[in-house]
Design a protein around this motif. Structure first.
Motif, short mmCIF file in Angstrom:
data_model
loop_
_atom_site.label_atom_id
_atom_site.label_comp_id
_atom_site.label_asym_id
_atom_site.label_seq_id
_atom_site.Cartn_x
_atom_site.Cartn_y
_atom_site.Cartn_z
N ASP A 13 45.19 44.37 41.83
CA ASP A 13 45.01 44.25 43.27
C ASP A 13 45.14 42.78 43.67
O ASP A 13 44.58 41.89 43.02
CB ASP A 13 43.62 44.76 43.68
CG ASP A 13 43.45 46.24 43.37
OD1 ASP A 13 44.46 46.95 43.37
OD2 ASP A 13 42.31 46.66 43.13
N ASP A 15 44.52 39.31 45.42
CA ASP A 15 43.37 38.57 45.93
C ASP A 15 42.04 39.15 45.45
O ASP A 15 41.02 39.08 46.15
CB ASP A 15 43.39 38.53 47.47
CG ASP A 15 44.64 37.87 48.01
OD1 ASP A 15 45.09 36.88 47.40
OD2 ASP A 15 45.17 38.34 49.03
N VAL A 16 42.02 39.73 44.26
CA VAL A 16 40.80 40.26 43.68
C VAL A 16 40.40 39.39 42.50
O VAL A 16 41.17 39.19 41.57
CB VAL A 16 40.98 41.73 43.23
CG1 VAL A 16 39.74 42.22 42.50
CG2 VAL A 16 41.24 42.62 44.44
N HIS A 17 39.20 38.85 42.54
CA HIS A 17 38.67 38.06 41.42
C HIS A 17 38.46 38.99 40.23
O HIS A 17 38.12 40.17 40.40
CB HIS A 17 37.35 37.42 41.86
CG HIS A 17 36.84 36.39 40.91
ND1 HIS A 17 36.24 36.70 39.70
CD2 HIS A 17 36.81 35.03 41.00
CE1 HIS A 17 35.88 35.60 39.09
NE2 HIS A 17 36.21 34.57 39.85
N SER A 18 38.65 38.48 39.02
CA SER A 18 38.52 39.34 37.85
C SER A 18 37.12 39.93 37.72
O SER A 18 36.95 41.03 37.17
CB SER A 18 38.88 38.57 36.57
OG SER A 18 38.01 37.49 36.36
N ASP A 20 35.45 41.03 40.22
CA ASP A 20 35.36 42.13 41.18
C ASP A 20 35.93 43.42 40.60
O ASP A 20 35.69 44.50 41.14
CB ASP A 20 36.11 41.78 42.47
CG ASP A 20 35.43 40.66 43.24
OD1 ASP A 20 34.20 40.50 43.10
OD2 ASP A 20 36.14 39.92 43.96
N ASP A 21 36.67 43.31 39.51
CA ASP A 21 37.27 44.47 38.85
C ASP A 21 37.18 44.27 37.34
O ASP A 21 38.18 44.31 36.62
CB ASP A 21 38.73 44.62 39.29
CG ASP A 21 39.35 45.96 38.91
OD1 ASP A 21 38.63 46.82 38.39
OD2 ASP A 21 40.56 46.13 39.14
N GLU A 25 40.14 44.77 34.30
CA GLU A 25 40.61 43.48 33.80
C GLU A 25 40.36 43.36 32.30
O GLU A 25 41.17 42.78 31.56
CB GLU A 25 39.93 42.34 34.55
CG GLU A 25 40.39 42.18 35.98
CD GLU A 25 41.84 41.74 36.05
OE1 GLU A 25 42.16 40.62 35.63
OE2 GLU A 25 42.66 42.55 36.53
N ALA A 56 39.60 49.63 44.50
CA ALA A 56 38.45 49.55 45.41
C ALA A 56 38.46 50.69 46.41
O ALA A 56 37.42 51.23 46.77
CB ALA A 56 38.46 48.20 46.13
#
Length: 249
Positions: A13, A15-18, A20-21, A25, A56
């Motif tokens: 995704d 602009d998703v920080h690692s 956040d997922d 990841e 998300a």
């Protein structure tokens, strides 16, 4: 014969920080050898961990892929609030979660701790059953380094590594037998596991139940800071629904 669709396990995704997922990841990287994929839904081998990673925002095809991956009548947690699974799914409930950043964790190697491995799994599972730090399966020990404290041969405390998104490693399964609490075992273990993570040039992080104020205060005293509050929603796949989608891994 119809060719099975290609599963793109590298898609991310934007602009998703690692953090956040962190599940997907991890499964795209260090833990790829544990990964099972169905479309954009990723999960660990069922003997390793029950964690499921997903976009998300869940589309109809994502719910179908999730059911294909875990099978009928299976309870699992999806991250984030506001999910609306298909009508034949059950929503069981939700609970709050905090994610904590260990950039400022004070770490310290501890040569008196024991390294835990496959031979220790029966003792690990026994300790987990007594202390309930969270889900732990027979092969969870393979996810990273685990350290423990034994007293007269009995495993009474432990902590180790779980999720492993790029540049980060999660500290998990921090637990101490009730008989030995208040002796600083948890602090020693978290600092030592953190030392191993820091030695690899990575940053520790962890998750805790939002309701576990005692654990959160301990982690804050060790240098962890709150990064994010989130919600896990418990759902159950339909018991009589035929699997759809393609599972790989």
């Amino acid at each position: 014969m119809t060719k099975a669709p290609t599963v793109d396990t590298t898609a991310v995704d934007e602009d998703v920080h690692s953090l956040d997922d962190p599940i997907r990841e991890s499964l795209r990287g260090v833990h790829a050898h544990f990964a099972r994929w169905s479309g954009q839904i990723g999960g660990y081998h069922p003997d390793v961990a029950g964690h499921i990673g997903h976009p998300a925002v869940m589309r109809d095809e994502d719910w179908a892929d999730l059911a294909a991956l875990v099978g009928p009548g299976t309870e699992l947690a999806v991250r984030g609030p506001g999910h609306e699974p298909p009508p034949d799914w059950a929503t069981i409930g939700s609970f709050g979660l905090v994610q904590m950043d260990g950039t400022d964790l004070v770490v310290e190697p501890d040569p008196h701790l024991v390294v835990l491995g496959a031979a220790d799994v029966p003792d690990i599972l026994d300790l987990v059953a007594r202390t309930r730090p969270g889900p732990y399966l027979p092969r969870t020990v393979e996810m990273g380094d685990y350290l423990g404290i034994r007293v007269d041969g009995r495993l009474v405390a432990m902590a180790g590594e779980r999720l492993h998104p790029p540049g980060w490693t999660e500290i998990s399964a921090v637990c101490t037998d009730a008989e030995f609490r208040g002796l600083g075992f948890g602090t020693r273990l978290v600092r030592a596991v953190g030392a191993g993570i820091r030695a690899r040039g990575e940053v520790p992080f962890l998750h805790a139940s939002a309701a576990n104020s005692t654990a959160i205060r301990l982690y804050e005293s060790l240098g962890f800071t709150l990064r994010k509050r989130s919600v896990l929603t418990r759902v159950r796949t339909p018991s009589n629904r035929a699997s759809r989608g393609t599972v790989s891994g």
